[in-house]
Scaffold this motif. Sequence first.
Motif, PDB file in Angstrom:
ATOM      1  N   ARG A  11       0.814  -1.208   0.000  1.00 48.45           N
ATOM      2  CA  ARG A  11       0.000   0.000   0.000  1.00 48.45           C
ATOM      3  C   ARG A  11       0.850   1.261   0.000  1.00 48.45           C
ATOM      4  O   ARG A  11       0.348   2.331  -0.247  1.00 48.45           O
ATOM      5  CB  ARG A  11      -0.940   0.015   1.214  1.00 48.45           C
ATOM      6  CG  ARG A  11      -1.874  -1.181   1.278  1.00 48.45           C
ATOM      7  CD  ARG A  11      -3.030  -0.916   2.220  1.00 48.45           C
ATOM      8  NE  ARG A  11      -3.857   0.177   1.733  1.00 48.45           N
ATOM      9  CZ  ARG A  11      -4.236   1.214   2.480  1.00 48.45           C
ATOM     10  NH1 ARG A  11      -3.835   1.307   3.738  1.00 48.45           N
ATOM     11  NH2 ARG A  11      -5.004   2.154   1.984  1.00 48.45           N
ATOM     12  N   LEU A  12       2.115   1.157   0.332  1.00 54.27           N
ATOM     13  CA  LEU A  12       2.943   2.354   0.457  1.00 54.27           C
ATOM     14  C   LEU A  12       3.457   2.804  -0.894  1.00 54.27           C
ATOM     15  O   LEU A  12       3.868   1.999  -1.733  1.00 54.27           O
ATOM     16  CB  LEU A  12       4.135   2.096   1.375  1.00 54.27           C
ATOM     17  CG  LEU A  12       3.837   1.800   2.845  1.00 54.27           C
ATOM     18  CD1 LEU A  12       5.141   1.616   3.612  1.00 54.27           C
ATOM     19  CD2 LEU A  12       2.998   2.897   3.462  1.00 54.27           C
ATOM     20  N   ASP A  13       3.463   4.138  -1.081  1.00 51.27           N
ATOM     21  CA  ASP A  13       4.010   4.737  -2.292  1.00 51.27           C
ATOM     22  C   ASP A  13       5.337   5.448  -2.024  1.00 51.27           C
ATOM     23  O   ASP A  13       6.160   5.559  -2.933  1.00 51.27           O
ATOM     24  CB  ASP A  13       3.020   5.751  -2.873  1.00 51.27           C
ATOM     25  CG  ASP A  13       1.712   5.091  -3.263  1.00 51.27           C
ATOM     26  OD1 ASP A  13       1.706   4.315  -4.235  1.00 51.27           O
ATOM     27  OD2 ASP A  13       0.697   5.337  -2.578  1.00 51.27           O
ATOM     28  N   PHE A  14       5.531   5.952  -0.806  1.00 47.09           N
ATOM     29  CA  PHE A  14       6.765   6.672  -0.503  1.00 47.09           C
ATOM     30  C   PHE A  14       7.079   6.571   0.988  1.00 47.09           C
ATOM     31  O   PHE A  14       6.201   6.283   1.812  1.00 47.09           O
ATOM     32  CB  PHE A  14       6.678   8.137  -0.930  1.00 47.09           C
ATOM     33  CG  PHE A  14       5.648   8.964  -0.207  1.00 47.09           C
ATOM     34  CD1 PHE A  14       6.001   9.764   0.878  1.00 47.09           C
ATOM     35  CD2 PHE A  14       4.311   8.958  -0.614  1.00 47.09           C
ATOM     36  CE1 PHE A  14       5.062  10.536   1.543  1.00 47.09           C
ATOM     37  CE2 PHE A  14       3.356   9.724   0.040  1.00 47.09           C
ATOM     38  CZ  PHE A  14       3.727  10.517   1.125  1.00 47.09           C
ATOM     39  N   VAL A  15       8.345   6.801   1.309  1.00 48.58           N
ATOM     40  CA  VAL A  15       8.815   6.717   2.690  1.00 48.58           C
ATOM     41  C   VAL A  15       9.811   7.837   2.938  1.00 48.58           C
ATOM     42  O   VAL A  15      10.737   8.045   2.135  1.00 48.58           O
ATOM     43  CB  VAL A  15       9.490   5.356   2.993  1.00 48.58           C
ATOM     44  CG1 VAL A  15      10.009   5.315   4.430  1.00 48.58           C
ATOM     45  CG2 VAL A  15       8.529   4.199   2.744  1.00 48.58           C
ATOM     46  N   ILE A  16       9.624   8.566   4.035  1.00 55.23           N
ATOM     47  CA  ILE A  16      10.631   9.513   4.521  1.00 55.23           C
ATOM     48  C   ILE A  16      11.554   8.720   5.430  1.00 55.23           C
ATOM     49  O   ILE A  16      11.142   8.243   6.492  1.00 55.23           O
ATOM     50  CB  ILE A  16       9.986  10.687   5.274  1.00 55.23           C
ATOM     51  CG1 ILE A  16       9.017  11.440   4.365  1.00 55.23           C
ATOM     52  CG2 ILE A  16      11.060  11.638   5.805  1.00 55.23           C
ATOM     53  CD1 ILE A  16       8.203  12.511   5.088  1.00 55.23           C
ATOM     54  N   ILE A  17      12.807   8.552   5.029  1.00 55.61           N
ATOM     55  CA  ILE A  17      13.715   7.640   5.713  1.00 55.61           C
ATOM     56  C   ILE A  17      14.623   8.332   6.733  1.00 55.61           C
ATOM     57  O   ILE A  17      15.385   7.659   7.426  1.00 55.61           O
ATOM     58  CB  ILE A  17      14.584   6.872   4.703  1.00 55.61           C
ATOM     59  CG1 ILE A  17      15.411   7.836   3.839  1.00 55.61           C
ATOM     60  CG2 ILE A  17      13.714   5.970   3.829  1.00 55.61           C
ATOM     61  CD1 ILE A  17      16.389   7.133   2.903  1.00 55.61           C
ATOM     62  N   GLY A  18      14.571   9.632   6.853  1.00 53.73           N
ATOM     63  CA  GLY A  18      15.430  10.327   7.803  1.00 53.73           C
ATOM     64  C   GLY A  18      15.790  11.707   7.290  1.00 53.73           C
ATOM     65  O   GLY A  18      15.143  12.218   6.371  1.00 53.73           O
ATOM     66  N   ALA A  19      16.854  12.247   7.857  1.00 54.58           N
ATOM     67  CA  ALA A  19      17.658  11.689   8.931  1.00 54.58           C
ATOM     68  C   ALA A  19      17.057  12.076  10.282  1.00 54.58           C
ATOM     69  O   ALA A  19      16.286  13.036  10.388  1.00 54.58           O
ATOM     70  CB  ALA A  19      19.090  12.207   8.835  1.00 54.58           C
ATOM     71  N   GLN A  20      17.431  11.326  11.297  1.00 51.29           N
ATOM     72  CA  GLN A  20      16.947  11.615  12.635  1.00 51.29           C
ATOM     73  C   GLN A  20      17.384  13.018  13.062  1.00 51.29           C
ATOM     74  O   GLN A  20      18.510  13.438  12.801  1.00 51.29           O
ATOM     75  CB  GLN A  20      17.495  10.568  13.614  1.00 51.29           C
ATOM     76  CG  GLN A  20      16.884  10.679  14.999  1.00 51.29           C
ATOM     77  CD  GLN A  20      17.915  10.493  16.093  1.00 51.29           C
ATOM     78  OE1 GLN A  20      19.051  10.909  15.966  1.00 51.29           O
ATOM     79  NE2 GLN A  20      17.501   9.877  17.183  1.00 51.29           N
ATOM     80  N   LYS A  21      16.446  13.752  13.700  1.00 49.89           N
ATOM     81  CA  LYS A  21      16.686  15.129  14.156  1.00 49.89           C
ATOM     82  C   LYS A  21      17.111  16.044  13.012  1.00 49.89           C
ATOM     83  O   LYS A  21      17.999  16.883  13.158  1.00 49.89           O
ATOM     84  CB  LYS A  21      17.720  15.165  15.290  1.00 49.89           C
ATOM     85  CG  LYS A  21      17.442  14.206  16.436  1.00 49.89           C
ATOM     86  CD  LYS A  21      16.023  14.320  16.968  1.00 49.89           C
ATOM     87  CE  LYS A  21      15.716  15.642  17.628  1.00 49.89           C
ATOM     88  NZ  LYS A  21      14.326  15.708  18.160  1.00 49.89           N
ATOM     89  N   ALA A  22      16.463  15.873  11.865  1.00 47.20           N
ATOM     90  CA  ALA A  22      16.816  16.688  10.701  1.00 47.20           C
ATOM     91  C   ALA A  22      15.588  17.187   9.960  1.00 47.20           C
ATOM     92  O   ALA A  22      15.649  17.434   8.759  1.00 47.20           O
ATOM     93  CB  ALA A  22      17.724  15.894   9.754  1.00 47.20           C
ATOM     94  N   GLY A  23      14.471  17.353  10.653  1.00 45.76           N
ATOM     95  CA  GLY A  23      13.309  17.960  10.033  1.00 45.76           C
ATOM     96  C   GLY A  23      12.376  17.000   9.333  1.00 45.76           C
ATOM     97  O   GLY A  23      11.489  17.444   8.586  1.00 45.76           O
TER      98      GLY A  23
END
Length: 303
Positions: A11-23
């Motif tokens: 079902r997923l089309d896209f993923v925000i993978i990071g970076a941690q503590k970077a908005g």
Amino acid sequence: MNSAAETAPCRLDFVIIGAQKAGSSFLSRVLDSHPALFLPEAEIRAFRDPFYPDFHTLQHETAAARPGQLIGIKHPSYLGRDEVPERLWRYNPDLRLLAVLRDPVDRALSSYLHFVRQGQISPLHPEQGLRLVLNQPALEPKYQEILNYGRYHHYLSVFLQRFPRDQIHLMEFERLGQSRDVVDSAFAHLGIAPPATLDLQIRNEGRYSWEACLLAWVGAKSRFRFDGAMNIVGQTPADQRVQGLANLTKTLPTQPRINLSESLRDSLSRYYAPDVGRLADLGFVPSHWPNFPRFSDQRHARS
């Protein structure tokens, strides 16, 4: 027998993978404001250890999406874990991936304070604690993660073993809330026309007094349950005193970001400099990373 990752509905089309503590939370809010896109408010840990494969949570969190919407998720620690790219690729090799990269020295400080507030590392002042992170990363389970999450080129290279470069879109944190062009490029990567107006104010820049971090640490230790790697795996019922402590941290005045000594900043910059330099191989040269001015100078010299 096929694994859950191979049989779960795609079902997923896209993923925000990071970076941690970077908005990444800001980017998630901006994208979710578009009617053509849907992102759950929660950070989805389904593809990372030790939470893999928790697809029940994934399906539950995306159930509110409307027909025709592109569906995405976000978890900022996906960029920094070797196991995630393969799992995402097996789930959907056509995923569009987005990552926001921040000056890794500033990001390391923000990450360190985050883990203190969450009770996941010892409450040492970052001037002392980040030296231990750098020189004795095996001392505590989360120390190595603090370093790894800023090794952008290294972990993007792991993603590139599975995903083609044109499926991964990179943005600079320092420009994210200042330029429509940066945010518009995220919409373009997803094939969506950006809205006419956007709220580009970054509301959480990680500026906390050290006193507030210490109070939050006490509350977190009373409230959260941790596994052996200091991942938060549950909560205990908070009594009124713990809840009062949590509320107290919210009333403390916001203060400027904690300043690290020049010697510590130099040490962290030297650690990350080789990785930052290799980002140019991926077409990313930072323009506003204060701890790496020579890379910014190279970008301006090319333009």
